[in-house]
Each structure stands twice: as structure tokens, then as C-alpha cells.
Scaffold this motif. Structure first.
Motif, PDB file in Angstrom:
ATOM      1  N   ASP A 780       0.819  -1.221   0.000  1.00 49.20           N
ATOM      2  CA  ASP A 780       0.000   0.000   0.000  1.00 49.20           C
ATOM      3  C   ASP A 780       0.846   1.261   0.000  1.00 49.20           C
ATOM      4  O   ASP A 780       0.335   2.369   0.142  1.00 49.20           O
ATOM      5  CB  ASP A 780      -0.923   0.006   1.236  1.00 49.20           C
ATOM      6  N   SER A 836      -5.531  -3.195   4.854  1.00 50.78           N
ATOM      7  CA  SER A 836      -5.934  -3.904   3.639  1.00 50.78           C
ATOM      8  C   SER A 836      -5.639  -5.374   3.859  1.00 50.78           C
ATOM      9  O   SER A 836      -5.056  -5.766   4.891  1.00 50.78           O
ATOM     10  CB  SER A 836      -5.186  -3.360   2.424  1.00 50.78           C
ATOM     11  N   LEU A 870      -8.853   0.372   3.354  1.00 50.42           N
ATOM     12  CA  LEU A 870      -8.713   0.598   1.918  1.00 50.42           C
ATOM     13  C   LEU A 870      -9.617  -0.304   1.102  1.00 50.42           C
ATOM     14  O   LEU A 870      -9.901  -0.013  -0.049  1.00 50.42           O
ATOM     15  CB  LEU A 870      -7.256   0.362   1.494  1.00 50.42           C
ATOM     16  N   GLU A 871     -10.068  -1.393   1.667  1.00 49.54           N
ATOM     17  CA  GLU A 871     -10.915  -2.343   0.959  1.00 49.54           C
ATOM     18  C   GLU A 871     -11.744  -3.109   1.981  1.00 49.54           C
ATOM     19  O   GLU A 871     -11.423  -3.097   3.173  1.00 49.54           O
ATOM     20  CB  GLU A 871     -10.065  -3.314   0.143  1.00 49.54           C
ATOM     21  N   SER A 897     -13.245   2.244   0.988  1.00 49.28           N
ATOM     22  CA  SER A 897     -13.326   1.090   0.090  1.00 49.28           C
ATOM     23  C   SER A 897     -14.456   1.188  -0.903  1.00 49.28           C
ATOM     24  O   SER A 897     -14.522   0.404  -1.838  1.00 49.28           O
ATOM     25  CB  SER A 897     -13.497  -0.185   0.921  1.00 49.28           C
TER      26      SER A 897
END
Length: 923
Positions: A780, A836, A870-871, A897
Motif C-alpha cells: 500500500d 488492507s 482501503l478495501e 473502500s
């Protein structure tokens, strides 16, 4: 502030009643409040009878047993559009609804209440206001003259069960179109002049400088049992579109002296009228007249001649036995005629010369008809809707229906029909809707339905069994099939229903098919299955009735059969609403798991589960259901909520309902109470009156929350966490003792000194070298350096001007990373962990998260941990995340996300958290 626990009671399916303004919507009644999003549920099966919403309304709340109005309203979202309150509230203070600026419908069922001039202040968008009391006796209600002054968009005003004798000079908004005063103590119509002076011209004590204009369209005075007088010029100058006097002793003839200038529609249901009010109809040139449930057994020619302006006439439930010879000839404008629930005899005898070129709708339901004679309706060439339900008709032929070339709707339900002759619909080329429910048909072939080319809505039913064979009507969009024993589809050629969008199948036994063939429904969007065996949705392709439903959006499946262990819902990628009921998941040793059932439904937004005997709910049951917005659990016994559900708290659906649920009494569920009252993104209802049982023989049951508070004062989960954390920390400490370098002891001493200073009252200020310590993994790194760092580190106004600590940039060359990590976190106002799937697999990121968690738990007043996702991440992958939920607030989560991040909102949120973190640590 913690919101109060709320609960509700689920009602059976009912048609919406108060204001027929639009489509049906979801709601429940509740001992306190219930809130639902109706935009997701256009055709769901649970309705209430009193909150019908106009198109465009979405969010509404229903609150019952209300005693403390202020406390109740704190639990209601500010952006609701409809609010129904039921209870005992003696006084409504000024500006009590001022926060609900988007409210469009308000229903008050609060007993004897006092209204002030400013009660409705701030309701600038309110369109519908209702005061209701359904007890046998009326209640007194006082409204100040200017009580409705602020309601400038009010369209509908209703008083039901209230006497307004002590109210005078109530000024009605000129936007008002519908006024209802039902079941009140009105004695004569003249009283309306004193109640509403601007309703009737000339009744106001003050002279208006501008000419008076009539604004009201509909006036409903039904169920006023004492309303027997009109009064001279009581409605002088008023112009109405509709007047309802149902159930009143008022004589229609008295309206001639009321001064009413214009009237289109008059309803006199249940008024014991014995003949057509011809004089009234002729005087006002009425277009609609409803005389249902009266005592009109004969129609006089003189009265009919006075009704030539009528376009709608209802004479249902009057005991009519015959029709006059010139019945329709004397009503040349008539378009809709309701003669249902009369006694026109076993053979329909239409008078000679009975011709009408304008009649569009004819209702002859429940008239003891047995035979339709040859060309029975040939004199009605423009008829579009014919209803013959509830008669004794056994045979039909094309000759009986000849001449109805424009007929679109034919209702033959609940008749004695056993066979259908080929070509019996050949004289109905324009037919689009056919209802054959409740008949004695056993075999129906598509050849028997030939003739109409646009037949799109078909309802078929038999009291025992029903076999259906192709060819299907080519334009069919909706199909409903009912049979008590079984339904059998014969599909020797596998012919699909190409355009079918809605399908309802109801049978008390099995849904059968020939030769294990499947039927394809490529366009199906709404599927309702009642009483069918789960084998029609089994995992075995050879037994599966519906192999693929690519466009299906709503599935309603209720069954009282065993065999739910093989139930599968694959092949439904577009499903948004799922209702399951009476499927016993524990009747077999290898019962189906909820997680297996839902794993193939990525678009699911609404999940309603009723009487499934689930036994246990865990986080794995809802894995992958990110779009889920509403969860309803109804009629479950001995339900256990697994502690793993705590991992899903930040991602729980927006609305969670528990109705008629009995839980198991166990301290592992102690997290449920705090979650229900403090969940930042979820409304939880039904726990306040939920019960729990200690064992299988405990039928007395105990309130769930009382058990948790009385028997689970100590949190075993938290104690287990402290124990496990201590062991892990000791292992790390012992491993570090073997390291050749000992400089980390210096930082440990620094931490101890900081704690000692704080304990002694000293305040070591300005010890922060950084604003944020950022933890991230190598994968990342590009996003952090390209997106996150510039937005936070660059000077204002381009960035936020924050001092960031990045391990790869700010750690000294040759410095031990563990030492640098501990020191940097200690000298930072907050720690931001960028999470993540790759980060969770990084040992350093996991260690940084554990150290940040330790600071948060051990020094909650001097540390701040922020999480940035992030997700989408399964929360079970975060070690001890369900325990972090005790310490982290809603503002400590950042989720990017779902799409492109909005830096302004993100920066403002982060700035607030850092400011608060700095104040807490310095103080």
C-alpha cells in the motif's frame, strides 16, 4: 447520549387504510418506535393499516405506547417523512416537532391532548395531519384559532373520534383540499361555520378585503351518528368535488337548502335510504352516487330520469331482484355500475332494449347467478371490465360473452366452473386480465386460453388439484396459480415463459412436474411460493424447478414442509429482497446453514426470516452481505447470538428488528444490550421485550436485558482478553530479553515516567514530535505516498499541514525498528493504521496494530487509534477487533473502500479526532 431501547409487534398482512395516496410501504407498530425504509420494499408482505404514503416518501416511523413524547422523539431520525404516534400524551408544547423539517405526514393518536399555537411550528413540508381516537366515545379536542397557521402546504386534515365543541374560529390553510370530521359529535352542518370560519363564505366575523375563493375539494362527515340536521344556508357558497355522509341519519333532501353551490360526488352508504335521491342528483347534476348497503329494492323510472348526469352508480348490498326495463337507457352517461351483493337470481335476465354505449365497468359479483344467457352482454359494446366473482356459474361459452370486443378485465373467481370449452375466449380479443381463482378446474391447457393476443395477467385456481399445459399466452407478464393438493406443470417441450415477470404458486402439498423437466423464467423479477416443498429450490439440479433466475429481485418463500436442509438459492444474482418463513432448519441432523443459503446473493438488501428454528446466528451467517440494509427476525425459539457477531457491529444493517424472539440466557450475549443502545450506524428494535430461557424446560422465561444486567455484571470476554494479552506481552518481553541490544529499556523508562507524571498531577506538555504515526504495508506504499501523505502533510490550503511519521522515512539509519516504532507512537498524537488484506498479512503491520491497541487499552485517556480501511475486510481477520469496538468510536473509522475518497470530509473528520486526542492527552 444513549438512545432508549425500542421494540415492536409484527402485524399480519393488511391493506393500507388511512389515506389512499400511493403505493404500499413497510412499517411495524412498536411499544416505542419503529423505523423503516420503504424505498427498498415495494411489495413486502408486512403492512400496517394506518400509514399509507404518497409516491416519493421513503422513511417513516410508527411509535406506540408513547408517554414521554420528548424521550420518544429523540430516538426518531430527523429526516423522516412520516410519523405516527400512539399513546397518552396530555400536552403538545410549542415547537415539539421543530426538528422534523422534512415531515410530510403526521398521525396523532394520543388520547385527550392540548394543542398550543406553536405546536406545529417548523413543519413547513407537512401535507397530511390526522387526529384519531378509535374508542366508542368521543374525546374533546381544543385547537387554538391559529394552530394550523404554520402548515402552509397542508393538503389533508382529519379528525376521527374527537369533538371540537370547545374550538372556534380555526383558520384552515388555503392549501387544504381534503377535510374529514368522522365519528364526532356534530349535530348539524351549521356547526362547521363556527369551527372553520374561512371554510364557508360569509361565516367569518371579519370582512376579507379580497374576494373569497373556495379551496376545499372533499368533505367527509361519515359516521356522525347525531348529524341529522343541515341548517339554513349552512354551506352557503361552498363548492365541493366530493361529499361523504356514510352512516349518518341526515336526509339527502336537506342538502337542497344548504346553500351548497356545486357537488360532483355524493356518498350515502349505510344511511337506510329506500329510493334513489333523484331530486338531489338532478339539482347538483351529480356525476357519482354511492348508495351501497342501503334498502333500495326497487328502482322507479321517475327517479332514474332524474339521474341522467351520473357517470358512476353503486347499488351494492341493497337486495335488488330485478332491473327496470329502461334502466341503462335512462342513464346515458353512466360509465361504472356496481350491482354486487344483490339478488338478481340464478339466471341473469337483462331487460329488453338494455343498451348503453358508455358503460365501461360492470360489477355483478355475488348475485347468485348460475347461467349467462346467449349474448348476455351484447348490448354493452364498450364494456372494459366485467366482474362475476362469487356466483354459481358452471358453464361458459363464447356465445355468452359475445359482443364484448373491448373487454380488458374478466373476473370469474369463486364460481363452479369445472371445464372450459375451446374458443370460449374467442369473442374477447382485447382481454388483458383473467381471474379463475377458486374454481373446480383440474386441467388447463394454453389452447383453452387462445383468442386474446394481449392476455398479460392470469390467475388460476382449483379447490383440489390443477394441471397446466402449454402453449402459454405469449404476452403473459403475471401468473398466479393456487391448488390445495398439488400443481403440475406439463412441459414436454420445455417451453419457457419468456416475458413473465411475476409468479405466485400456492399449494398445500407438493409442486410437481413431469419427467423432471425444468421451466425457464428468463424475465422473472418477483417470485412468491406458499406451502410448496423446498425441493423446488433444492441443490439437486434434477429436482430443481427453477434452474436460473437471472433477473429475480424479490423472493417470498413460506413452507411448512421438511427438507429445508437441501435448500439452495443459487442462480439469483440480482436478488434484493428475500423472505423466508416456516422452514424448519433443525428438523434434520444435517440441517442447512444460513451462511450456505445466503452466500450466492451478493445484492441482497432486505432479509426477513420468520419461524425458521435457526438456533444460532454467527458472523459467518452474514459474510459477504455488504449491501444488506434491513434484517428482520421473527418468531424464533431459543435463539443464540454468537459472540462473533460483535465483529460485524460497524457493518451491521441500518435497521435490525427482533419480533417475538425467545433467546437463550447466557452471559456470552452480554454485548447485545450496549450494542442496541450505542450502535452508531444501526437502529435496533425488539430487545426491550424479548425473553430468554435458561434451559429447555424453562417455560416461564425471563426478560433478556434483565438477565444480562443481573447475572452478567462482569464481562468474561474482556477478562479473557486481558489474560490473553498479558500472556502475549510476556512472551514478547521474554523474547526481547534475549536481544543483545537493550536501548528499548530507555523508552520503557520514558513511558513509566510519563505515567508517573500524570498520576502525580504534572502535565508534560509539548512532548509530541508528530501529529500522526502512519502504519502501512509495502503493497500500500504507493497509495499512501501519492494520495494520503500529500493531502495531510502539505501546508494549508493545499493540505492539512500535519507532521507525519513514516517508518521508512523518519526512522534513523541503523536504528532498531522496534525501538523506533515504540518511541514514534509515544511521541505522536495519534496512530493511523492503513488496513488492507495485504497489511493484515504483514508481520510488522500486525505488530504495530497490537502496540497501538495496547496503548489504547492501557492508557485510554492518553492514546488515540484510528483505522482506515482501503478495501472490504472480514473483521474476524483483525485480532481482538470485537474488543476494540468497546474503545473505538464511530469517528475512529475511515472507510474508503466504496470509491473515490472525499478529501475535504476525510480531512475535517481526521482534524476533529486529532484535536480531541491532543486535548485528552495533555489534560
Amino acid at each position: 447520549m444513549e438512545r432508549p431501547l425500542l421494540s415492536f409487534t409484527l402485524l399480519s398482512p393488511l391493506l393500507l387504510g388511512l389515506m389512499s395516496l400511493g403505493r404500499m410501504s413497510w412499517a411495524w407498530t412498536a411499544p416505542d418506535c419503529t423505523i423503516a425504509d420503504s424505498s427498498l420494499l415495494p411489495n413486502i408482505s408486512y403492512y400496517i393499516p394506518f400509514c399509507s404514503l404518497a409516491p416519493g416518501l421513503h422513511l417513516f416511523a410508527s411509535c406506540s405506547n408513547v408517554k414521554d413524547l420528548a424521550q420518544t422523539l429523540t430516538a426518531v431520525p430527523r429526516d423522516i417523512e412520516a410519523l405516527c404516534l400512539q399513546g397518552t400524551v396530555p400536552f403538545l408544547p410549542a415547537d415539539v416537532f421543530g426538528h422534523f423539517t422534512t415531515l410530510q405526514l403526521l398521525r396523532l393518536q394520543l388520547g385527550t391532548i392540548s394543542i398550543t399555537s406553536g405546536t406545529f411550528q417548523g413543519l413547513n413540508q407537512l401535507q397530511h395531519l390526522s387526529f384519531e381516537h378509535h374508542a366508542p366515545c368521543c374525546l374533546s379536542l381544543f385547537l387554538p384559532p391559529d394552530a394550523l397557521e404554520h402548515l402552509r402546504l397542508l393538503n389533508t386534515l382529519s379528525f376521527h373520534g374527537y369533538c371540537l365543541n370547545y374550538s372556534q374560529n380555526i383558520q384552515l390553510p388555503i392549501s387544504l383540499r381534503h377535510l374529514t370530521v368522522r365519528h364526532s359529535c356534530l349535530i348539524e352542518l351549521r356547526e362547521l361555520q363556527g369551527l372553520f370560519p374561512n371554510l364557508v363564505p360569509g361565516s367569518s366575523p371579519t370582512t376579507s378585503p379580497s374576494p373569497w375563493t373556495s379551496f376545499l375539494e372533499e368533505l367527509d362527515l361519515s359516521a356522525n351518528l347525531q348529524l341529522s340536521q343541515v341548517g339554513n344556508r349552512a354551506l352557503d357558497g361552498l363548492q365541493l368535488r366530493s361529499l361523504r355522509l356514510d352512516g349518518t341519519p341526515l336526509s339527502a333532501l336537506d342538502l337542497l337548502g344548504s346553500g351548497l353551490l356545486h357537488l360532483d360526488s355524493l356518498s350515502l352508504e349505510g344511511t337506510r335510504t329506500e329510493r334513489l335521491p333523484g331530486n338531489v342528483t338532478r339539482y347538483f347534476e351529480l356525476r357519482a352516487l354511492d348508495l351501497g348497503r342501503n334498502q333500495i329494492q326497487n328502482l322507479e323510472d321517475e327517479d332514474l330520469l332524474s339521474c341522467q348526469s351520473l357517470e358512476f352508480l353503486s347499488l351494492h348490498a341493497n337486495g335488488l331482484q330485478l332491473l327496470p326495463s329502461r334502466f341503462l337507457n335512462d342513464l346515458p352517461q353512466l360509465q361504472r355500475l356496481n350491482l354486487s351483493m344483490n339478488k338478481l337470481g340464478p339466471t341473469l335476465v337483462l331487460p329488453e332494449g338494455l343498451v348503453s354505449s358508455n358503460l365501461r365497468v360492470l360489477d355483478l359479483s355475488h348475485n347468485e347467478l348460475c347461467v349467462l344467457p346467449y349474448r348476455a352482454f351484447s348490448s354493452l359494446p364498450q364494456l372494459q371490465e366485467l366482474r362475476l366473482s362469487g356466483n354459481n356459474i358452471s358453464n361458459l361459452s363464447s356465445e355468452s360473452l359475445e359482443g364484448l370486443r373491448w373487454l380488458k378485465t374478466l373476473d370469474l373467481s369463486w364460481n363452479q366452473i369445472k371445464t372450459l370449452k375451446p374458443g370460449w375466449l374467442s369473442s374477447l380479443p382485447a382481454l388483458t386480465s383473467l381471474n379463475l381463482l377458486g374454481t373446480h378446474l383440474e386441467h388447463i391447457s394454453g389452447k383453452q386460453l387462445q383468442g386474446p393476443q394481449k392476455l398479460s395477467h392470469l390467475q388460476l385456481g382449483s379447490l383440489e388439484m390443477l394441471e397446466i399445459y402449454p402453449p402459454w399466452p405469449p404476452a403473459l407478464l403475471s401468473l398466479e396459480v393456487r391448488a390445495d393438493v398439488y400443481i403440475q406443470f406439463g412441459v414436454p417441450s420445455g417451453e419457457p415463459f419468456l416475458f413473465l415477470e411475476n409468479l405466485t404458486l400456492q399449494t398445500s402439498n407438493m409442486l410437481l412436474q413431469l419427467d423432471n423437466n425444468t421451466i425457464h423464467f428468463p424475465s422473472l423479477r418477483h417470485l412468491t411460493l406458499r406451502g410448496c416443498s423446498p425441493y423446488i429450490l433444492s441443490g439437486h439440479q434434477s429436482h430443481r424447478f427453477f434452474p436460473q433466475l437471472p433477473l429475480l429481485e424479490h423472493l417470498h418463500f413460506w413452507s411448512d414442509h421438511e427438507g429445508a436442509d437441501d435448500l439452495h438459492l443459487f442462480g439469483m444474482p440480482s436478488l434484493r429482497v428475500l423472505e423466508l418463513g416456516d422452514l424448519d432448519f433443525l428438523c434434520q441432523p444435517t440441517s442447512v446453514k444460513l451462511e450456505k443459503l445466503l452466500k450466492e446473493l451478493p445484492q441482497l438488501q432486505v432479509l426477513a426470516l420468520s419461524n425458521l428454528n435457526l438456533g444460532n446466528l454467527s458472523a459467518s451467517s452474514f459474510r459477504g452481505l455488504g449491501p444488506l440494509q434491513l434484517l428482520l427476525l421473527n418468531s424464533e425459539w431459543a435463539l443464540e447470538l454468537d459472540s462473533s457477531l460483535q465483529e460485524l457491529i460497524p457493518q451491521m444493517p441500518q435497521y435490525v428488528y427482533f419480533s417475538d424472539i425467545t433467546f437463550t440466557c447466557q452471559c456470552e450475549s452480554s454485548w447485545v444490550g450496549p450494542w442496541a443502545t450505542q450502535a452508531p450506524n444501526t437502529f435496533v428494535y425488539g430487545l426491550e421485550k424479548s425473553m430468554c430461557m435458561a434451559n429447555a424446560s424453562d417455560y416461564s422465561k425471563t426478560p433478556l436485558l434483565s438477565f444480562l444486567s443481573g447475572h452478567c455484571s462482569h464481562d468474561p470476554e474482556f477478562q479473557s482478553f486481558l489474560t490473553s494479552f498479558t500472556l502475549v506481552f510476556l512472551l514478547i518481553f521474554l523474547s526481547l530479553l534475549g536481544c543483545p541490544k537493550w536501548p528499548w529499556l530507555h523508552y520503557l523508562q520514558t513511558l513509566f515516567h510519563a505515567w508517573w507524571w500524570k498520576l502525580g498531577g504534572w502535565r508534560p506538555r509539548n512532548q509530541f514530535h508528530y501529529d500522526v504515526f502512519i502504519s502501512y504495508c509495502e503493497q500500500d506504499r504507493a497509495w499512501v505516498l501519492k494520495e494520503l501523505v500529500p493531502a495531510l502533510e502539505k501546508p494549508l490550503p493545499v493540505g492539512e499541514g500535519l507532521r507525519l511519521c513514516l517508518p521508512e522515512r523518519d526512522f534513523g539509519v541503523g536504528q532498531d525498528r522496534m525501538d523506533a516504532m515504540v518511541a514514534s507512537m509515544e511521541s505522536s498524537r495519534a496512530t493511523l493504521c492503513v488496513l488492507s488484506c495485504q497489511a493484515l498479512g504483514s508481520p510488522w503491520c500486525n505488530l504495530e496494530l497490537r502496540l497501538a491497541t495496547y496503548h489504547l487499552m492501557a492508557k485510554p485517556g492518553t492514546a488515540r487509534l484510528l483505522l482506515l480501511f482501503l478495501e472490504p475486510i472480514d473483521r474476524r481477520q483483525l485480532h481482538s477487533y470485537h474488543r476494540l469496538a468497546r474503545w473505538l468510536q464511530k469517528e475512529d473509522y475511515f472507510d474508503v473502500s466504496q470509491g473515490r475518497i472525499e478529501w475535504d470530509a476525510f480531512s475535517e473528520k481526521l482534524r476533529k479526532r486529532l484535536r480531541k486526542a491532543g486535548q485528552e492527552r495533555e489534560d
